[in-house]
Design a protein around this motif. Sequence first.
Motif, PDB file in Angstrom:
ATOM      1  N   PRO A   9      98.565  45.702 -10.423  1.00  0.00           N
ATOM      2  CA  PRO A   9      98.330  46.697 -11.690  1.00  0.00           C
ATOM      3  C   PRO A   9      99.188  47.950 -11.374  1.00  0.00           C
ATOM      4  O   PRO A   9      99.751  48.336 -12.311  1.00  0.00           O
ATOM      5  CB  PRO A   9      96.908  46.939 -11.460  1.00  0.00           C
ATOM      6  N   ARG A  10      99.307  48.492 -10.207  1.00  0.00           N
ATOM      7  CA  ARG A  10     100.154  49.718 -10.105  1.00  0.00           C
ATOM      8  C   ARG A  10     101.737  49.181 -10.204  1.00  0.00           C
ATOM      9  O   ARG A  10     102.420  50.046 -10.860  1.00  0.00           O
ATOM     10  CB  ARG A  10      99.877  49.914  -8.598  1.00  0.00           C
ATOM     11  N   LEU A  59     102.624  47.271 -12.156  1.00  0.00           N
ATOM     12  CA  LEU A  59     102.928  47.034 -13.680  1.00  0.00           C
ATOM     13  C   LEU A  59     103.137  48.308 -14.430  1.00  0.00           C
ATOM     14  O   LEU A  59     103.936  48.477 -15.248  1.00  0.00           O
ATOM     15  CB  LEU A  59     101.880  46.084 -14.281  1.00  0.00           C
ATOM     16  N   LEU A  60     102.186  49.273 -13.757  1.00  0.00           N
ATOM     17  CA  LEU A  60     102.310  50.621 -14.474  1.00  0.00           C
ATOM     18  C   LEU A  60     103.765  51.173 -13.935  1.00  0.00           C
ATOM     19  O   LEU A  60     104.197  51.943 -14.834  1.00  0.00           O
ATOM     20  CB  LEU A  60     101.068  51.390 -13.964  1.00  0.00           C
ATOM     21  N   GLN A  61     104.233  50.969 -12.705  1.00  0.00           N
ATOM     22  CA  GLN A  61     105.272  51.665 -12.604  1.00  0.00           C
ATOM     23  C   GLN A  61     106.537  51.117 -13.216  1.00  0.00           C
ATOM     24  O   GLN A  61     107.410  51.780 -13.716  1.00  0.00           O
ATOM     25  CB  GLN A  61     105.832  51.381 -11.069  1.00  0.00           C
ATOM     26  N   ARG A  75     106.265  49.968 -16.344  1.00  0.00           N
ATOM     27  CA  ARG A  75     106.142  50.629 -17.886  1.00  0.00           C
ATOM     28  C   ARG A  75     106.653  51.905 -17.900  1.00  0.00           C
ATOM     29  O   ARG A  75     107.320  52.132 -18.926  1.00  0.00           O
ATOM     30  CB  ARG A  75     104.752  50.591 -18.082  1.00  0.00           C
ATOM     31  N   GLU A  76     106.366  52.753 -16.812  1.00  0.00           N
ATOM     32  CA  GLU A  76     106.668  54.139 -16.779  1.00  0.00           C
ATOM     33  C   GLU A  76     108.241  54.005 -16.444  1.00  0.00           C
ATOM     34  O   GLU A  76     109.016  55.028 -17.228  1.00  0.00           O
ATOM     35  CB  GLU A  76     106.100  54.939 -15.571  1.00  0.00           C
ATOM     36  N   TYR A 127      97.342  48.386 -27.857  1.00  0.00           N
ATOM     37  CA  TYR A 127      96.793  48.655 -26.892  1.00  0.00           C
ATOM     38  C   TYR A 127      96.213  50.054 -26.874  1.00  0.00           C
ATOM     39  O   TYR A 127      96.357  50.826 -26.004  1.00  0.00           O
ATOM     40  CB  TYR A 127      97.382  48.478 -25.425  1.00  0.00           C
TER      41      TYR A 127
END
Length: 94
Positions: free
Chosen positions: A12-13, A15-17, A19-20, A66
């Motif tokens: 999850p982390r 994937l967030l990185q 995305r950012e 989302y």
Amino acid sequence: MTATPFIHRNLPRLLLQAREAVMAHTRPSLREHGLSDQQWRVLRVLGEHAHDPAGIETGRVAREAYLLGPSLTGVLSRMERDGLIERGRCPQDA
């Protein structure tokens, strides 16, 4: 830059990185046009369903963009106020 080892619990982390990292390149262009990330996501969803003459239900926009329903309500109100979208009531809606 050091590569982060892939560990399942970090997915999850990671994937967030990712995305950012993508949005860091996209945000300046959005801001030039006065759009927030959420507005861009809504416009993307609406564009994908532009061929549907009946439009798209708000719940589906929320799912595909989302966004939580209450957040989407505010985003849609501001977009309508700013002339970015037009909303209509479904004839079958009570």
